[in-house]
Design an enzyme around this catalytic site. Structure first.
Site, PDB file in Angstrom:
ATOM      1  N   ASP A   1      11.594  44.163  20.758  1.00 28.93           N
ATOM      2  CA  ASP A   1      12.399  45.394  20.807  1.00 28.93           C
ATOM      3  C   ASP A   1      11.498  46.591  21.117  1.00 28.93           C
ATOM      4  O   ASP A   1      10.384  46.445  21.655  1.00 28.93           O
ATOM      5  CB  ASP A   1      13.160  45.531  19.472  1.00 28.93           C
ATOM      6  N   ASP A   2      11.956  47.754  20.779  1.00 29.94           N
ATOM      7  CA  ASP A   2      11.310  49.031  21.089  1.00 29.94           C
ATOM      8  C   ASP A   2       9.829  49.044  20.659  1.00 29.94           C
ATOM      9  O   ASP A   2       9.458  48.417  19.670  1.00 29.94           O
ATOM     10  CB  ASP A   2      12.073  50.102  20.308  1.00 29.94           C
TER      11      ASP A   2
ATOM     12  N   ARG B   1      17.457  62.170  19.169  1.00 27.19           N
ATOM     13  CA  ARG B   1      16.389  61.169  18.967  1.00 27.19           C
ATOM     14  C   ARG B   1      15.166  61.500  19.835  1.00 27.19           C
ATOM     15  O   ARG B   1      14.566  60.624  20.439  1.00 27.19           O
ATOM     16  CB  ARG B   1      16.882  59.758  19.265  1.00 27.19           C
TER      17      ARG B   1
ATOM     18  N   ASP C   1      19.320  49.341  25.999  1.00 20.25           N
ATOM     19  CA  ASP C   1      19.740  50.278  24.961  1.00 20.25           C
ATOM     20  C   ASP C   1      20.035  51.660  25.550  1.00 20.25           C
ATOM     21  O   ASP C   1      19.609  51.985  26.677  1.00 20.25           O
ATOM     22  CB  ASP C   1      18.608  50.367  23.916  1.00 20.25           C
ATOM     23  N   MET C   2      20.705  52.483  24.799  1.00 23.08           N
ATOM     24  CA  MET C   2      21.019  53.863  25.225  1.00 23.08           C
ATOM     25  C   MET C   2      21.312  54.646  23.947  1.00 23.08           C
ATOM     26  O   MET C   2      22.355  54.473  23.340  1.00 23.08           O
ATOM     27  CB  MET C   2      22.249  53.818  26.144  1.00 23.08           C
ATOM     28  N   ASN C   3      20.340  55.477  23.553  1.00 27.09           N
ATOM     29  CA  ASN C   3      20.376  55.994  22.194  1.00 27.09           C
ATOM     30  C   ASN C   3      20.723  57.468  22.023  1.00 27.09           C
ATOM     31  O   ASN C   3      20.305  58.090  21.047  1.00 27.09           O
ATOM     32  CB  ASN C   3      19.034  55.710  21.512  1.00 27.09           C
TER      33      ASN C   3
ATOM     34  N   CYS D   1      23.679  47.691  24.683  1.00 25.61           N
ATOM     35  CA  CYS D   1      23.477  48.267  23.356  1.00 25.61           C
ATOM     36  C   CYS D   1      23.466  49.776  23.524  1.00 25.61           C
ATOM     37  O   CYS D   1      22.933  50.295  24.509  1.00 25.61           O
ATOM     38  CB  CYS D   1      22.131  47.782  22.792  1.00 25.61           C
TER      39      CYS D   1
ATOM     40  N   ASP E   1      24.404  48.812  14.982  1.00 25.35           N
ATOM     41  CA  ASP E   1      23.088  48.896  14.349  1.00 25.35           C
ATOM     42  C   ASP E   1      23.185  48.568  12.867  1.00 25.35           C
ATOM     43  O   ASP E   1      22.165  48.444  12.193  1.00 25.35           O
ATOM     44  CB  ASP E   1      22.515  50.309  14.512  1.00 25.35           C
TER      45      ASP E   1
HETATM   46  C1  DGJ Z   1      18.898  51.204  18.694  1.00 24.52           C
HETATM   47  C2  DGJ Z   1      19.293  49.753  18.723  1.00 24.52           C
HETATM   48  O1  DGJ Z   1      20.626  49.587  18.461  1.00 24.52           O
HETATM   49  C3  DGJ Z   1      18.397  48.997  17.766  1.00 24.52           C
HETATM   50  O2  DGJ Z   1      18.808  47.673  17.663  1.00 24.52           O
HETATM   51  C4  DGJ Z   1      16.998  49.096  18.281  1.00 24.52           C
HETATM   52  O3  DGJ Z   1      16.908  48.467  19.519  1.00 24.52           O
HETATM   53  C5  DGJ Z   1      16.592  50.555  18.387  1.00 24.52           C
HETATM   54  N1  DGJ Z   1      17.537  51.327  19.131  1.00 24.52           N
HETATM   55  C6  DGJ Z   1      15.236  50.684  19.015  1.00 24.52           C
HETATM   56  O4  DGJ Z   1      14.890  51.981  19.230  1.00 24.52           O
END
Ligand code: DGJ
Length: 738
Positions: free
Chosen positions: A365-366, A442, A477-479, A525, A547
């Site tokens: 992951d990240d 973020r 992902d896209m946060n 995600c 999450d």
């Molecule tokens: C948000 C994702 O939903 C998590 O599972 C993880 O990948 C984090 N981002 C990593 O920054």
């Protein structure tokens, strides 16, 4: 499936058990007349009684004296001639006029379904569906609107979209364009929506309809955690297994709106499409605009009947990915195991600890790129951090191979950190308003995907890693959501196109990547399920559902999500306790039971588990493999809602009815409780089934009508997973095991 009756000037769209009727009236206007149980072809214009109604203006060329668009049901209503409801589309002429008057000019019925260029869409061949193209036209504007309807043979589904074409020599402005408009001559419905927030996605809510407009929408630049692009209109007595319901969704990942408008005569107009908020699209001479595709489902078999239509669309008609129906990996994801705190040695130990557990893919992951040791930097700098991983990704991939696992990788390609080489090189590449400091979320900014060079950069950044390494799985992902709307790539009069152009740019990149790397399973995600929609599922057949990995919260999240999406679209992992999002302690077995039957995996470090838990993983992965066909091809039934009480129950049945699993969960223990009895669904009525865990053999019709009793459960957060197998022996006298 689709016919035009010349004499009646009516279109009849027959799906499996429903009929949808439209009629072209004398002046060429297209009216909606009916969507309900299947009926024979018949001129339905008798249902319109024309009363003289005050304040309902009469159309200039109507044959009936009291003919008013205020009281009739238009199929794709425009503004300006007496229809005061929300219009389906609005176009502005160079002289500022926003009036439009569409009349029917012709139609075409073709077998199969055309592709929609640039947008994700349903797919069907000539044996599976028919498509109607209905041509409408405004002579004064020289504007053509084509309404497309696809009817799916074995389902109760009609999909719709519209193409709006400027045939004039002048520029027109499109201010709004719904994908579908639906009229009901009553509003005897309750509205079901899926609302939520980060870590609490898709909570099912059922409310009465009221006069006025109720709107379900997103303005966040993504389909959102907060409200999903979904609305169901259920009769008050409709339940999970019975009753009439109409369900609407969109194959779209951006700003959307689904509105429900109840008018003065208690009629209901439902519309779904791109959110008109902050939207305006310039249509130059000869240009056309295509709306996203809307999915309209009708079921008389209750909410499960509706969901199974959506699920079947996902399985048979949506994603071209080879993984849609193929076995999915059992992953172990590094996020909750180590967050940003890892190096090569730690990862190697983690991977080695998975040997023999039945886990087949390790996902990094990240934190593997740039100098990303926390969430304040490096998005955009997609080069491996060799301080953490001195052998690049190869060291990790080799370790995976040695321990019989594949390798997967996390990306967040749509974003840029202000602390990144990419941002320092191209500060103009992020979405921002001129002269204003962009808001961070973020610690990151959003890349401007309306620009071709940004799309190219993004596609190449991901491609070069996928070319270099043996990667079988990508978590995309896209946060954050979009703010500070502004693009340096668009002129002032096209700035309101940005939100939709962003999504078109994203789809273009995903089309490139999924075509170039068909062997890669892409998982969507967005901080979990913040962009869980049919648009993303077209490219990525599964989504990290939330999450929040807490098994108790997951009951609601997965139950709610199942209104729209099947288990094969939902990733569900077993994580460590105390749970990292809620602090709750739940039994390891419960965590497994809630995730089994979905895209399964782990979000923990096996090195920190007890020997019993490690043994439990072996049992869980073996069970997952046995039940995987139920997830990929079977039917899913909601039996008891966690939104209504202390229990939750769902069931999965294989496509041939020979195998079924039932999850029963009781959230909080109570002393001396009643004995719950569960009536099952979807079994073969005349077949016998053996319930392994109860040593009970009963006919399907008994299990569906009488049900079986849930044995005594001890403690909070208890679950049981029951396995039913078709039994070929002779029936026996039954006593239920406690
Ligand atoms: C948000 C994702 O939903 C998590 O599972 C993880 O990948 C984090 N981002 C990593 O920054």
């Amino acid at each position: 499936m689709i016919c035009f009756n010349e004499q009646m000037q009516s279109f009849f769209l027959h799906s499996r058990s429903s009929t949808y009727v439209m009629k072209v009236i004398e002046n060429g206007q297209l009216l909606h007349l009916y969507w309900g149980d299947r009926i024979p072809e018949c001129d339905l214009s008798y249902i319109h009684l024309f009363y003289n109604r005050s304040f309902s203006p009469v159309l200039y060329d109507a044959s009936e004296l009291c003919y008013s668009l205020d009281t009739l049901s238009a199929e794709y209503p425009a503004f300006g001639y007496g229809d005061y409801h929300t219009p389906a589309f609005t176009i502005q002429a160079p002289n500022g006029s926003r009036i439009c008057d569409l009349r029917y000019t012709g139609h075409m019925i073709t077998p199969g379904k055309p592709d929609i260029q640039g947008l994700p869409h349903l797919r069907a061949d000539e044996n599976e569906a028919d498509t109607l193209a209905l041509f409408l036209r405004d002579d004064l504007l020289d504007l053509e609107v084509t309404l497309f309807y696809t009817v799916f043979k074995d389902l109760d589904v009609i999909s719709r979209y519209a193409v709006i074409k400027n045939r004039s020599s002048q520029e027109l402005s499109l201010l709004q364009a719904a994908s579908c408009c639906l009229e009901f001559d009553h509003s005897d419905f309750q509205l079901i929506d899926l609302h939520g927030s980060h870590c609490r996605e898709r909570q099912a809510e059922r409310t009465p309809l009221h006069h006025g407009i109720h709107s379900i929408e997103s303005r966040r630049g993504a389909s959102s955690h907060q409200l999903s692009p979904f609305a169901a209109f259920a009769r008050p007595d409709t339940g999970e297994q019975h009753g009439e319901v109409y369900g609407i969704s969109l194959i779209y990942s951006g700003n959307f709106r689904i509105s429900a408008e109840v008018d003065q005569f208690d009629r209901l107009r439902v519309q779904a499409g791109i959110n008109p908020f902050n939207f305006r699209w310039t249509l130059g001479s000869g240009d056309s605009f295509t709306t996203p595709e809307a999915i309209m489902v009708r079921s008389t078999a209750g909410l499960n009947g509706m969901s199974q239509n959506f699920h079947a669309l996902y399985r048979q008609h949506l994603s071209p990915s080879r993984y849609t129906k193929a076995p999915r990996p059992i992953v172990i994801n590094s996020w909750e195991a180590s967050y940003f705190d890892f190096d090569e040695e730690k990862l190697k130990a983690l991977i080695a600890s998975c040997e023999g557990l039945g886990i087949d893919t390790f996902v990094l992951d990240d934190g593997w790129f740039g100098h990303r040791d926390n969430d304040t930097s490096s998005l955009g700098d997609w080069a491996v951090n060799t301080k953490k991983l001195p052998h690049g990704l190869s060291g990790i991939i080799e370790t995976c191979k040695r321990h019989h696992m594949e390798f997967g990788l996390w990306f967040e390609p749509e974003m840029v950190s202000p602390d990144s080489d990419l941002y320092r090189r191209h500060p103009d590449w992020c979405i921002h308003a001129p002269g204003r400091i962009p808001s961070q979320s973020r610690n990151q900014l959003v890349l401007d995907l309306s620009r071709q060079e940004v799309q190219d950069f993004m596609a190449e950044a991901v491609s070069s890693i996928l070319r270099e390494y043996d990667i079988r799985y990508v978590k995309w992902d896209m946060n954050r959501n979009i703010t500070d709307l502004g693009s340096e790539g668009l002129p002032a009069d096209r700035q309101a196109e940005l939100s939709h152009r962003y999504i078109l740019g994203l789809y273009a990149v995903l089309e490139r990547l999924t075509t170039a790397f068909p062997h890669v399973l892409f998982e969507g995600c967005s901080g979990g399920g913040g962009r869980f929609d049919f648009g993303m599922l077209y490219y990525m057949p599964q989504t990290w559902t939330s999450d929040n990995s807490d098994a108790v919260d997951r009951l609601k999240i997965q139950y709610g999500t199942s209104y729209l999406f099947p288990p094969a679209a939902m990733a569900a992992h077993v994580s460590a306790c105390p749970n990292h999002q809620t602090g709750r302690m739940t039994p390891f077995e419960t965590r497994g039971n809630v995730a089994l039957g979905f895209c399964f995996g782990y979000e923990l470090n096996p090195l920190h588990l007890s020997p019993e838990e490690t043994e439990a993983i072996k049992r869980q992965t073996a069970r997952y493999k046995e039940f995987e066909p139920l997830m990929l091809e079977g039917r899913f039934y909601r039996l008891c809602s966690p939104f209504q009480g202390n229990e939750c129950c769902w069931q999965q049945v294989s496509s041939d009815g020979s195998l079924s699993i039932v999850l029963y969960a009781r959230v909080l223990a109570t002393c001396n409780p009643p004995v719950p009895r569960i009536q099952l669904a979807g079994l073969l009525p005349n077949a016998l089934y053996r319930i392994d865990e109860l040593d009970l053999i009963l006919p399907g019709e008994v299990l569906m009508n009488v049900g079986f009793s849930i044995p005594w459960l001890w403690g909070d957060f208890s679950t049981m997973l029951f396995t039913l197998r078709k039994y070929e022996g002779l029936p026996e006298k039954q006593t239920q095991k406690e």
